[in-house]
Design a protein around this motif. Structure first.
Motif, PDB file in Angstrom:
ATOM      1  N   HIS A   1       0.849  -1.196   0.000  1.00  0.00           N
ATOM      2  CA  HIS A   1       0.000   0.000   0.000  1.00  0.00           C
ATOM      3  C   HIS A   1       0.885   1.247   0.000  1.00  0.00           C
TER       4      HIS A   1
ATOM      5  N   TYR B   1       3.330   1.576   3.129  1.00  0.00           N
ATOM      6  CA  TYR B   1       3.113   0.520   4.124  1.00  0.00           C
ATOM      7  C   TYR B   1       2.947  -0.836   3.453  1.00  0.00           C
TER       8      TYR B   1
ATOM      9  N   VAL C   1       0.880  -4.164   4.326  1.00  0.00           N
ATOM     10  CA  VAL C   1      -0.290  -4.354   5.179  1.00  0.00           C
ATOM     11  C   VAL C   1      -0.648  -5.830   5.321  1.00  0.00           C
TER      12      VAL C   1
ATOM     13  N   ALA D   1      -0.113  -2.538   9.786  1.00  0.00           N
ATOM     14  CA  ALA D   1       0.618  -1.990   8.651  1.00  0.00           C
ATOM     15  C   ALA D   1       2.055  -1.728   9.080  1.00  0.00           C
TER      16      ALA D   1
ATOM     17  N   TRP E   1      -4.266  -0.711  11.021  1.00  0.00           N
ATOM     18  CA  TRP E   1      -4.769  -0.557   9.658  1.00  0.00           C
ATOM     19  C   TRP E   1      -6.237  -0.843   9.646  1.00  0.00           C
ATOM     20  N   PRO E   2      -7.071  -0.075   8.992  1.00  0.00           N
ATOM     21  CA  PRO E   2      -6.680   1.074   8.167  1.00  0.00           C
ATOM     22  C   PRO E   2      -6.249   2.245   9.027  1.00  0.00           C
ATOM     23  N   LEU E   3      -5.412   3.090   8.402  1.00  0.00           N
ATOM     24  CA  LEU E   3      -4.907   4.256   9.113  1.00  0.00           C
ATOM     25  C   LEU E   3      -6.039   5.201   9.422  1.00  0.00           C
TER      26      LEU E   3
END
Length: 58
Positions: free
Chosen positions: A22, A25, A27, A34, A52-54
């Motif tokens: 990604h 990152y 993941v 991540a 993750w998700p950020l």
């Protein structure tokens, strides 16, 4: 971005399963972790992983 051949051999240090690229990152969507890629080098240390998700910054 990580080279495709390198990504094929890298694995999550926790569950030893494949990672997804990604950009900044790598993941592991199964664990919601991540791992940062710094200057093209993946930092596959559990202590360096982020959720993750950020979260979007306000």
């Amino acid at each position: 971005m990580i080279d495709h051949k390198l990504l094929e051999i890298l694995a999550c240090p926790v569950d030893k399963q494949p990672l997804e690229d990604h950009g900044d990152y790598l993941v592991n969507p199964r664990l919601g972790k991540a791992y940062p890629v710094q200057e093209g080098i993946p930092v596959l240390l559990d202590d360096e992983a982020v959720d993750w998700p950020l979260e979007a910054s306000n």
